[in-house]
Design a protein around this motif. Structure first.
Motif, PDB file in Angstrom:
ATOM      1  N   TYR A  42      -0.862  -8.046   4.534  1.00 23.87           N
ATOM      2  CA  TYR A  42       0.491  -7.497   4.610  1.00 23.87           C
ATOM      3  C   TYR A  42       1.302  -7.886   3.375  1.00 23.87           C
ATOM      4  N   ALA A  43       2.098  -6.980   2.880  1.00 20.37           N
ATOM      5  CA  ALA A  43       2.976  -7.257   1.743  1.00 20.37           C
ATOM      6  C   ALA A  43       4.280  -7.899   2.231  1.00 20.37           C
ATOM      7  N   ASP A  44       4.891  -8.704   1.367  1.00 18.50           N
ATOM      8  CA  ASP A  44       6.188  -9.328   1.659  1.00 18.50           C
ATOM      9  C   ASP A  44       6.161 -10.058   2.994  1.00 18.50           C
ATOM     10  N   ALA A  50       2.515 -12.745  -0.083  1.00 15.56           N
ATOM     11  CA  ALA A  50       3.708 -12.233  -0.757  1.00 15.56           C
ATOM     12  C   ALA A  50       3.564 -12.473  -2.251  1.00 15.56           C
ATOM     13  N   GLN A  75      -2.461  -5.407  -0.989  1.00 14.86           N
ATOM     14  CA  GLN A  75      -1.277  -5.656  -0.182  1.00 14.86           C
ATOM     15  C   GLN A  75      -0.699  -4.313   0.280  1.00 14.86           C
ATOM     16  N   PHE A  76      -0.360  -4.225   1.558  1.00 16.29           N
ATOM     17  CA  PHE A  76       0.140  -2.965   2.096  1.00 16.29           C
ATOM     18  C   PHE A  76       1.356  -3.211   2.980  1.00 16.29           C
ATOM     19  N   ALA A  77       2.207  -2.206   3.073  1.00 20.19           N
ATOM     20  CA  ALA A  77       3.396  -2.285   3.916  1.00 20.19           C
ATOM     21  C   ALA A  77       3.030  -1.942   5.354  1.00 20.19           C
ATOM     22  N   ALA A  78       3.566  -2.715   6.297  1.00 19.60           N
ATOM     23  CA  ALA A  78       3.292  -2.465   7.705  1.00 19.60           C
ATOM     24  C   ALA A  78       3.797  -1.089   8.116  1.00 19.60           C
ATOM     25  N   ASP A  79       3.034  -0.412   8.973  1.00 21.07           N
ATOM     26  CA  ASP A  79       3.434   0.889   9.512  1.00 21.07           C
ATOM     27  C   ASP A  79       4.195   0.670  10.817  1.00 21.07           C
ATOM     28  N   ASP A  85      -1.755   0.280  11.351  1.00 21.68           N
ATOM     29  CA  ASP A  85      -2.244  -0.521  10.232  1.00 21.68           C
ATOM     30  C   ASP A  85      -3.771  -0.574  10.222  1.00 21.68           C
ATOM     31  N   ARG A 187      16.245  -9.272   7.518  1.00 27.00           N
ATOM     32  CA  ARG A 187      15.084  -8.576   6.955  1.00 27.00           C
ATOM     33  C   ARG A 187      13.821  -9.413   7.060  1.00 27.00           C
ATOM     34  N   SER A 188      13.957 -10.736   7.004  1.00 26.78           N
ATOM     35  CA  SER A 188      12.785 -11.614   7.053  1.00 26.78           C
ATOM     36  C   SER A 188      13.158 -12.915   7.746  1.00 26.78           C
TER      37      SER A 188
END
Length: 280
Positions: A42-44, A50, A75-79, A85, A187-188
């Protein structure tokens, strides 16, 4: 000292060489590229992955190294949810053209979840994650008992959570929604923890590993693992996923994770990122 260091390096090299698969075994692994392990993370998603660093990246690299492969980190953004994913990153690929990986990290090891995703094989648990509460001890007492007792304080105090997460869903619905007006979304987890240090919220609910990394200098803050009857999921094992028919790869990864755990390398990876390793 130099001779001792040399003996250590030679021993470590011998150990590593002993765990690498022979060429004929490597050839049996269901890899997209013969000499490369393509690893989806996962990205970020600090502290796991990260900006090219993190626990899942380091574990993936250690797996590839022990198998005698080159690690390719994707690295990929969560769907919308993890089912998407797994489809995008393991068994089919993304409709925008991203091809799937050989293995995806940070997948819950759960029988019901696995049954709903029969196109993947979920394997090799490598960490036990738990829900935890980071709190300003001067404003929030030690959580104990049921949610009615442990979370009643948040009818008066603000509590932070990452948006669209298990923690957020729990806080919005527990106590018949009485906490809604005092739940502050971020956001996080790192952003929520930063707000707590500024006094904007009195506590943060999140997975323990993310809280530990975000609050390495805890000061006045306490970090408590939660065991509340009303919380549907309070602990889970983290593993990885491969395609359902990738039997040889699944076996190799599971065996290698066991080696990383028994050698202590998994614990060292987690410690290097400020997280307490918990055996699944």
């Amino acid at each position: 000292m130099r001779s001792e260091r040399r003996r250590f390096l030679l021993a470590a090299g011998a150990l590593l060489a002993g765990t690498m698969l022979p060429a004929h075994a490597l050839a049996q692994l269901e890899l997209q590229q013969a000499d490369t392990l393509r690893i989806a993370v996962y990205a970020d998603f600090a502290p796991y992955s990260a900006r090219g660093k993190g626990i899942d990246i380091a574990v993936g690299q250690a797996l590839a190294e022990r198998l005698g492969l080159r690690a390719e980190i994707v690295q990929f953004a969560a769907d919308e949810d993890m089912n998407d994913d797994l489809r995008n990153m393991v068994w089919r690929g993304h409709y925008l053209g991203t091809r799937p990986a050989d293995v995806m990290m940070h997948v819950p090891v759960d029988a019901q979840f696995a049954a709903r995703n029969d196109k993947v094989r979920i394997i090799a648990p490598y960490h036990r994650e738990t829900m935890a509460l980071a709190r300003d001890a001067a404003r929030v007492p030690l959580p104990a008992g049921s949610a009615a007792n442990a979370f009643e304080v948040f009818t008066r105090e603000k509590i932070g959570a990452e948006l669209d997460t298990h923690a957020s869903d729990f806080l919005l619905n527990v106590l018949n929604g009485r906490l809604r007006d005092n739940v502050v979304h971020f956001r996080s987890v790192a952003d929520a923890a930063a707000a707590m240090t500024r006094g904007e919220v009195s506590a943060v609910l999140a997975p323990r590993g993310q809280l530990e990394a975000a609050l390495q200098e805890r000061g006045r803050f306490e970090l408590d693992t939660l065991a509340i009857p009303e919380m549907r999921v309070s602990a889970w094992a983290l593993g990885m996923a491969v395609k359902a028919d990738s039997r040889e790869l699944a076996a190799a990864l599971a065996s290698t994770i066991a080696e990383l755990q028994s050698s202590g390398e998994l614990g060292r990876i987690f410690a290097a990122h400020g997280v307490t390793y918990q055996s699944p």
